[in-house]
Scaffold this motif. Structure first.
Motif, short mmCIF file in Angstrom:
data_model
loop_
_atom_site.label_atom_id
_atom_site.label_comp_id
_atom_site.label_asym_id
_atom_site.label_seq_id
_atom_site.Cartn_x
_atom_site.Cartn_y
_atom_site.Cartn_z
N PRO A 180 0.81 -1.07 -0.09
CA PRO A 180 -0.01 0.12 0.09
C PRO A 180 0.92 1.26 -0.06
N GLY A 181 0.60 2.19 -0.88
CA GLY A 181 1.34 3.22 -0.70
C GLY A 181 2.71 3.43 -1.88
N ARG A 210 3.98 8.31 3.36
CA ARG A 210 3.20 8.82 2.22
C ARG A 210 1.72 8.62 2.46
N ILE A 211 1.33 7.76 3.20
CA ILE A 211 -0.16 7.20 3.30
C ILE A 211 -0.68 8.40 4.29
N ALA A 212 0.26 8.54 5.38
CA ALA A 212 -0.26 9.77 6.22
C ALA A 212 -0.58 11.01 5.66
N LYS A 213 0.18 11.30 4.62
CA LYS A 213 0.05 12.49 3.80
C LYS A 213 -1.09 12.27 2.97
N ARG A 214 -1.44 11.28 2.31
CA ARG A 214 -2.62 10.89 1.46
C ARG A 214 -3.84 10.95 2.16
N ALA A 236 -11.05 5.79 4.92
CA ALA A 236 -10.92 5.24 6.23
C ALA A 236 -10.00 4.19 6.39
N ASP A 237 -9.47 3.63 5.36
CA ASP A 237 -8.68 2.34 5.64
C ASP A 237 -7.07 3.07 5.66
N ASP A 238 -7.05 4.46 5.42
CA ASP A 238 -5.79 5.16 5.51
C ASP A 238 -5.48 5.44 6.74
N ALA A 239 -6.44 5.41 7.84
CA ALA A 239 -6.16 5.62 9.28
C ALA A 239 -4.91 4.80 9.82
#
Ligand SMILES: Nc1ncnc2c1ncn2[C@@H]1O[C@H](COP(=O)(O)OP(=O)(O)O)[C@@H](O)[C@H]1O
Length: 191
Positions: free
Chosen positions: A10-11, A124-128, A135-138
């Motif tokens: 992911p990411g 990266r995902i925190a930024k995205r 919701a699944d980026d938390a």
């Protein structure tokens, strides 16, 4: 046909690079994550079935995912090829894809794994998430997704390596640089 699997955690940048590759090589982009999100948004039966699973960061069961993917391929009989993004995520999915393509007189041309370390992925995902609101980026769900990746999805790599189809590309750096490297690998298939 040029059938590519763009592989990575992911990411890793699969979506970004897929968008660029489909226009360069005239391929159809199949992102199982995007298709699931469209079903959830449209509140279809499938969407209702998978929304909690996805929100929690778990993998959707193979039977559901494989059926959805095959349907998506069948919707594009004129395609010159496909980029599979986010699929296969399990060895069972990889086997099902091979079988389905074979039954249609086709096959996977190559698999390119985007290499990105865990620290960079988390950043990266925190930024995205600020933009996507997924919701699944938390943080806690992301942790689950990364666990699913290293627990189940990573085993897809030796599956394709054994077929001599695996290449790796460094996924850290400029988007254009990574795109150039991916293009070089793809061009090598027909060289
Ligand atoms: N091939 C698949 N098998 C099982 N679940 C999937 C698959 N593709 C997508 N999903 C579900 O959709 C979610 C989001 O997928 P995706 O958009 O590819 O996210 P990312 O690459 O950012 O992790 C996954 O965490 C999983 O729940």
């Amino acid at each position: 046909m040029l059938n590519l699997v763009l592989f990575g955690p992911p990411g890793a940048g699969k979506g970004t690079q897929s968008e660029k590759l489909i226009s360069k090589y005239n391929l159809v982009h199949i992102s199982t994550g995007d298709i699931f999100r469209a079903h959830i948004k449209g509140q279809t039966d499938l969407g209702k079935q998978v929304s909690q699973i996805i929100a929690d960061g778990n993998l959707v069961p193979d039977s559901i995912t494989i059926a959805m993917l095959e349907e998506e391929i069948n919707k594009n009989p004129q395609a010159k090829g496909f980029i599979f993004d986010g699929f296969p995520r399990t060895v069972a999915q990889a086997e099902a894809l091979d079988k389905f393509l074979k039954d249609n007189n086709s096959s996977i041309t190559g698999v390119i794994a985007l290499d990105v370390n865990e620290q960079e992925l988390t950043q990266r995902i925190a930024k995205r998430q600020e933009i996507s609101g997924r919701a699944d980026d938390a943080a806690d769900k992301l942790k689950k997704r990364i666990e699913e990746y290293f627990g189940k999805t990573i085993h897809v790599l030796p599956y394709y390596e054994a077929q001599g189809k695996l290449s790796k590309v460094n996924g850290i750096g400029e988007i254009e640089t990574i795109f150039t490297e991916l293009s070089q690998v793809i061009d090598s298939y027909s060289a």
